[in-house]
Scaffold this motif. Structure first.
Motif, PDB file in Angstrom:
ATOM      1  N   UNK A   1      -7.311   1.469 -12.367  1.00  0.00           N
ATOM      2  CA  UNK A   1      -6.013   1.855 -11.835  1.00  0.00           C
ATOM      3  C   UNK A   1      -4.962   1.936 -12.919  1.00  0.00           C
ATOM      4  N   UNK A   2      -4.233   3.023 -12.932  1.00  0.00           N
ATOM      5  CA  UNK A   2      -3.092   3.180 -13.831  1.00  0.00           C
ATOM      6  C   UNK A   2      -1.847   2.673 -13.113  1.00  0.00           C
TER       7      UNK A   2
ATOM      8  N   UNK B   1       1.646   3.363 -11.221  1.00  0.00           N
ATOM      9  CA  UNK B   1       2.146   4.510 -10.470  1.00  0.00           C
ATOM     10  C   UNK B   1       3.263   5.142 -11.296  1.00  0.00           C
TER      11      UNK B   1
ATOM     12  N   UNK C   1       7.965   6.190 -10.085  1.00  0.00           N
ATOM     13  CA  UNK C   1       8.310   5.546  -8.816  1.00  0.00           C
ATOM     14  C   UNK C   1       9.745   5.887  -8.423  1.00  0.00           C
ATOM     15  N   UNK C   2       9.918   6.258  -7.167  1.00  0.00           N
ATOM     16  CA  UNK C   2      11.232   6.665  -6.657  1.00  0.00           C
ATOM     17  C   UNK C   2      11.855   7.830  -7.425  1.00  0.00           C
TER      18      UNK C   2
ATOM     19  N   UNK D   1      -2.930   3.069   4.152  1.00  0.00           N
ATOM     20  CA  UNK D   1      -3.994   3.934   3.637  1.00  0.00           C
ATOM     21  C   UNK D   1      -4.903   4.435   4.759  1.00  0.00           C
TER      22      UNK D   1
ATOM     23  N   UNK E   1      -9.316   0.652  -0.422  1.00  0.00           N
ATOM     24  CA  UNK E   1      -8.427   1.548  -1.139  1.00  0.00           C
ATOM     25  C   UNK E   1      -7.001   1.194  -0.757  1.00  0.00           C
TER      26      UNK E   1
ATOM     27  N   UNK F   1      -3.995   2.708  -2.623  1.00  0.00           N
ATOM     28  CA  UNK F   1      -3.049   3.418  -3.490  1.00  0.00           C
ATOM     29  C   UNK F   1      -1.728   3.707  -2.795  1.00  0.00           C
ATOM     30  N   UNK F   2      -1.775   4.122  -1.547  1.00  0.00           N
ATOM     31  CA  UNK F   2      -0.523   4.470  -0.881  1.00  0.00           C
ATOM     32  C   UNK F   2       0.284   3.226  -0.533  1.00  0.00           C
TER      33      UNK F   2
ATOM     34  N   UNK G   1       0.221   0.485  -2.291  1.00  0.00           N
ATOM     35  CA  UNK G   1       0.796   0.052  -3.568  1.00  0.00           C
ATOM     36  C   UNK G   1       1.971   0.953  -3.969  1.00  0.00           C
ATOM     37  N   UNK G   2       1.847   2.248  -3.724  1.00  0.00           N
ATOM     38  CA  UNK G   2       2.935   3.165  -4.082  1.00  0.00           C
ATOM     39  C   UNK G   2       4.199   2.797  -3.318  1.00  0.00           C
TER      40      UNK G   2
ATOM     41  N   UNK H   1       5.512  -0.556  -4.517  1.00  0.00           N
ATOM     42  CA  UNK H   1       6.084  -0.365  -5.850  1.00  0.00           C
ATOM     43  C   UNK H   1       7.473   0.267  -5.761  1.00  0.00           C
ATOM     44  N   UNK H   2       7.630   1.215  -4.869  1.00  0.00           N
ATOM     45  CA  UNK H   2       8.967   1.805  -4.669  1.00  0.00           C
ATOM     46  C   UNK H   2       9.966   0.731  -4.238  1.00  0.00           C
ATOM     47  N   UNK H   3       9.535  -0.125  -3.312  1.00  0.00           N
ATOM     48  CA  UNK H   3      10.415  -1.190  -2.822  1.00  0.00           C
ATOM     49  C   UNK H   3      10.768  -2.149  -3.952  1.00  0.00           C
TER      50      UNK H   3
ATOM     51  N   UNK I   1      -6.373  -3.794  -8.550  1.00  0.00           N
ATOM     52  CA  UNK I   1      -5.933  -2.413  -8.463  1.00  0.00           C
ATOM     53  C   UNK I   1      -4.471  -2.358  -8.018  1.00  0.00           C
TER      54      UNK I   1
ATOM     55  N   UNK J   1      -1.386  -0.855 -10.248  1.00  0.00           N
ATOM     56  CA  UNK J   1      -0.563   0.246  -9.752  1.00  0.00           C
ATOM     57  C   UNK J   1       0.915  -0.143  -9.790  1.00  0.00           C
TER      58      UNK J   1
END
Lengths: 645, 645
Positions: free
Chosen positions: A630-631, A633, A636-637, B95, B133, B135-136, B138-139, B142-144, B183, B187
């Motif tokens: 995993x990279x 993200x 972001x935003x 996800x 999985x 990813x979404x 985490x995305x 991560x935004x929060x 993961x 992310x």
């Protein structure tokens, strides 16, 4: 002298070099190899090969002189820098088990590169790592790179990639030499002064495996005379696969270097006779036939097509994508895009088909189709629409809606000039807030970016579809973005040069050239117009790219992005490589970088996630890799890169 | 109320929480679980579990009220922040294949965390990712995290790690949940506000696999009542392995949370009787017996040993290593180190043995041994040497060489106070340039850093050995550095917080506590004194650590470094964990970080290269990883971290 002239090609691959033995008579070396034989530069050892620091008797006054090939005065500064690439002593072995050899190697390497730097040489050729391990070699080179001015270091790498069977049988001895290069450059952090000189051997690995190198910073390809075949007349020539590879090198600014002894003695004699040189040509260079053959390959290449010649200056040059919604385009930009004839031909074809579908022949003379061009710019789509009406004999009424007041000036002039006043109504307004006086049968727009939706076509058309009839037609009727993983060390290094996070989280418009496309591209986001009820413009897509088994491992520096648009029915327009509309230059690809390049193994799956996110003021993409590892993200935003609404 | 008191322990693991159901009567929730049952905090849902954004009728005036558990006024601000951890709706699934569920989940997650932030809660518990999985999810998290103030997000992760056999059989369904956590945090770029709440199930994976978590940012461990056993009297208890794990949590500041329904109804009844509570204790909390048991485990731990109590404040706190050669130490520093009795006992033992070897009993009264303490500081090694002479009945003549003029003042006072004037000569000089009036039989020094040679003992002793007799003895006679790979997310994040390269290329002295040691340590560099002819002080070592198979994958954030010194023959001194000298506090470990943590697979080999490089003015280390993949070379040319000569 250069290998030849090729229309538009000014790259370094026109020059051919020759690898020479150590000599302290450098003027003779240049005279023999350049002036009389026709090579453009020499790869010459800088230091007596017998030198070993540990064997030197330390003079108590410290006055020992290093056994370099002549003083800096034997050649002019421009001769040194234009015609000599320094060849670092091939005996050095920084990863030897023998500590004395290791320390001698380190000392010599530093002395030779220091000397090359003193001479302002453009490059030094570093010998290939001796084994499969290169950490100490890389550590030493990396130390040197920290304070090296201008000299490029070319690490010699033989092109060897065992196929899968031989790896199993011989796992210790046979390695994919790309792996050694990869380890070396990772240890040196993709340093921009570290590049590759490939040694081309007489057997070549698979196409996919060779293709990797076109995404790496390869500066030179060294062809040993052993790798040449002999043609019927006794002259050296190359196998078809070698020829194709060399042509690829020419096309990627990679210089050829001839190395080794002449193994085609007959060629020399015949050459003397057939070329009818003066009888006393005893200095005839033994490698001249090889140079002639390389020149022949260069000259027989097709000239660059006009489109590529136009794009030459843009190759691998990163540009920020346009923000046509937030910013108003300049006249020059309109000028450039309007020249793209192919694009307007496709639009005209699409409008023709839509008009014919909309109005049967029997109503052609009575029914007027309301066609609105939203984002009319300076009018090319208005013209294409009117030509389509004429071609099909349909009557139309055109609204040309444009938000850029500067373009509206030109539109008015155009309508007057062409006498379209009765047919075309110009509206100076943003399509998202215009109150249309009637509904449209056909909505024509070209709001596409390199990645399809990245110039906010979906958001603009959300506004425009308010005034499209229930059964109206949108041209384009849909568009899809595509992505594929690429090796692109040049692009990666250009992004890295900014030394900040933001540039690694930005997408760039770029004519991607020095790159390896590692897997076929895959569809990402699709937008359909008119759009299905209540559909959001947010998108999330997970893509899985399976790496071909015969490529070997490869480095993913980021993703190349494209689009394909269906204008109407079977009329499409796009830049996705496998289906690209020919002779179209309005769009380069888009490039999404990765903050840390990811190495992918043969046969493995690269899993990538892309999001299209929408806020009240902006739209942006976020992306990440989730396999093989995993990279972070990215973006972001939309903190680094966004498109303003 | 806290679980109990433990000498010196002020960490959060004294507090125990309880997971509750949704209730909009929060005052009652606190009264029932805290005041009457004795828990310290609740994990309470913030939002009605029936809420789904997509089912809410959008009120045209936008006045819909979200169904939160009460308004912010029902508790005081300090009650919210000290006693409530927000439990995010467990139904969310970012996800999911179902887009409506995915979008509902994103909306709800953002609303709940925004509410928690409004309430100034210290933490929110995020439900475990539903599949393999994330990813979404985490995305979105991560935004929060990009704009989240103070609230910690605890990602719930069940502790599951299938053993190798079950992976093969069931590769799709059974996964090592550490991988999901890994993961997710990659992310989110190791965000410092993202941590873990472990769900402890009734079966536990291997020790090595559990040990990984002690290097991760685990804030809480949730024990479901199902995981408890029943003792002979019907009370809940835990298996030995669970008990050991819980004790580990206590020791690593991890809070326990009890979850689930009481499955020991008998305990409640018996409790009422045996504890002789008032008869009307109908409000007796059903989970009280579980809390009591956890409290019992807490209270039965051994008190912290004095050394650990002393070191408590230093745990995982990064310090720059001393530069005793370039800088002069302060009195406070001497004071601290001189208190380390064990160190001087070892030195005295070593000097004793050396004196006995050097002077046979029959010469004891006549032969004077010349002993030089180089780097005498304020005199503790002078004292140890004199005590050794007394203990063995040998005559000695001592030179105390010290470069710090401030310490020399104290030395003079000490010699006068103790009446050592006839035996001890004080020399105020750097040992590297002192012209000794005679040669020494024994050279005593303590110039060791946490990594052995990192305070430049080799370079200093190079200078001092000029005046050591051909057959003289150096104490120490050798020292070796050691390294081992560690998971240490706290240390990594503290380095990362500096947001520059230099801090990632610096070694730190640190009492490493919240860390997982992933493989036994290995020897790196050895220096022997007196030193072999012409040996350089440069070193290069490649180490290969094989990861245990039962650990699972793990993250390497860097390397813990230690030393072991042979003072003389069998007398040693060191901090390498498997052989550490007990009760010694002069040295913490050293920590070499990695710029990018590297994930290692079970059974794989982690290959690391360390260099000790020497320049005219400084000494430095460079390091890199070359397997499983190559890292950049850290600290090239000592650009970020070096020790001055």
């Amino acid at each position: 002298m250069p290998l030849g002239e090729r229309g538009g090609d000014k790259t370094e691959s026109r020059y051919c070099g020759v690898e020479t033995e150590f000599s302290d008579d450098m003027p003779h070396v240049l005279a023999f190899n350049l002036s009389s034989a026709g090579f453009d530069f020499v790869i010459a050892p800088l230091m007596d090969p017998a030198y070993r620091p540990s064997l030197v008797q330390k003079d108590i006054f410290g006055s020992a002189v290093l056994p370099f090939a002549g003083s800096d005065l034997v050649l002019s500064p421009s001769q040194w820098s234009s015609h000599v690439v320094g060849k670092i002593s091939p005996w050095i072995d920084l990863d030897s088990e023998d500590e004395i050899l290791r320390l001698d190697s380190e000392t010599t390497l530093k002395q030779e590169i220091s000397w090359a730097s003193h001479l302002s040489l453009q490059a030094c050729l570093l010998p290939a790592p001796k084994g499969t391990t290169c950490a100490n070699y890389a550590r030493c080179v990396n130390q040197i790179l920290q304070s090296l001015s201008n000299v490029q270091l070319w690490l010699r790498i033989p092109v060897v990639k065992p196929d899968d069977d031989s790896i199993v049988a011989n796992s210790d001895t046979l390695v994919d030499t790309w792996e050694i290069w990869n380890s070396f450059r990772l240890l040196c952090e993709h340093h921009s002064q570290l590049s590759v000189a490939l040694d081309i051997l007489n057997t070549l690995p698979s196409e996919n495996s060779l293709a990797r190198w076109f995404g790496e910073p390869v500066r030179a390809a060294i062809i040993n005379t052993d790798s040449f075949l002999t043609n019927a007349r006794g002259y050296p020539c190359l196998s078809k696969r070698h020829q194709k590879l060399i042509t690829g090198f020419f096309d990627h600014s990679i210089q050829i270097i001839i190395s080794g002894n002449s193994v085609h003695p007959k060629a020399k004699v015949v050459a003397n006779v057939s070329h009818n040189h003066s009888g006393t040509d005893s200095q005839r260079h033994p490698l001249r036939p090889y140079l002639d053959y390389v020149g022949y390959l260069y000259q027989k290449m097709d000239p660059l097509p006009e489109q590529e010649r136009f794009e030459l200056g843009y190759r691998d040059f990163l540009q920020a994508p346009l923000q046509p919604l937030m910013d108003n385009l300049e006249a020059q930009t309109y000028e450039t895009f309007e020249k793209d004839a192919m694009k307007y031909i496709q639009y005209q074809r699409a409008v023709c088909k839509a008009l014919l579908d909309r109005v049967p022949d029997e109503e052609a003379s009575v029914k007027v189709t309301v066609l609105m061009v939203v984002g009319a710019g300076r009018g090319p789509l208005v013209r294409a629409s009117l030509q389509a009406a004429e071609e099909t004999g349909r009557k139309i009424k055109v609204y040309a809606v444009e938000k850029n007041p500067n373009a509206v000036v030109t539109l008015h002039a155009l309508v007057k000039l062409e006498g379209w006043e009765d047919i075309v109504t110009i509206v100076s307004s943003d399509m998202r807030c215009w109150n249309a006086p009637e509904e449209a049968d056909i909505l024509v727009s070209e709001l596409l970016g390199s990645f399809g939706d990245n110039e906010l076509s979906p958001e603009c058309l959300d506004g425009a579809e308010r005034f499209l009839k229930q059964d109206g037609i949108s041209i384009p009727s849909s568009y899809t973005s595509f992505l594929q993983p690429v090796t692109a060390s040049k692009l990666y290094n250009d992004v890295k040069a900014h030394k900040d996070l933001a540039h690694f989280e930005t997408a760039y418009v770029v004519k991607i050239h020095n790159a390896a496309r590692l897997a076929p591209s895959q569809a990402v986001f699709t937008f359909t117009h008119p759009k299905p009820d209540k559909e959001s413009n947010q998108r999330y897509k997970k893509l899985q790219f399976v790496m071909p088994n015969d490529t070997g491992s490869a480095m993913v520096h980021g993703f190349a992005g494209y689009f394909d648009a269906t204008l109407y029915k079977d009329v499409h327009l796009g830049i996705e490589p496998s289906t690209a509309t020919p002779n179209m230059f309005s769009w380069f690809a888009i490039f999404f970088p990765l903050r840390s390049p990811i190495c992918v193994d043969p046969g493995s799956t690269l899993e990538v996630n892309f999001w299209r996110c929408c806020g009240p003021k902006k739209v942006w993409y976020e992306w990440c890799v989730t396999s093989p590892s995993s990279s972070p993200i990215h973006n972001s935003n939309g903190r680094s890169y966004w498109v303003g609404l």
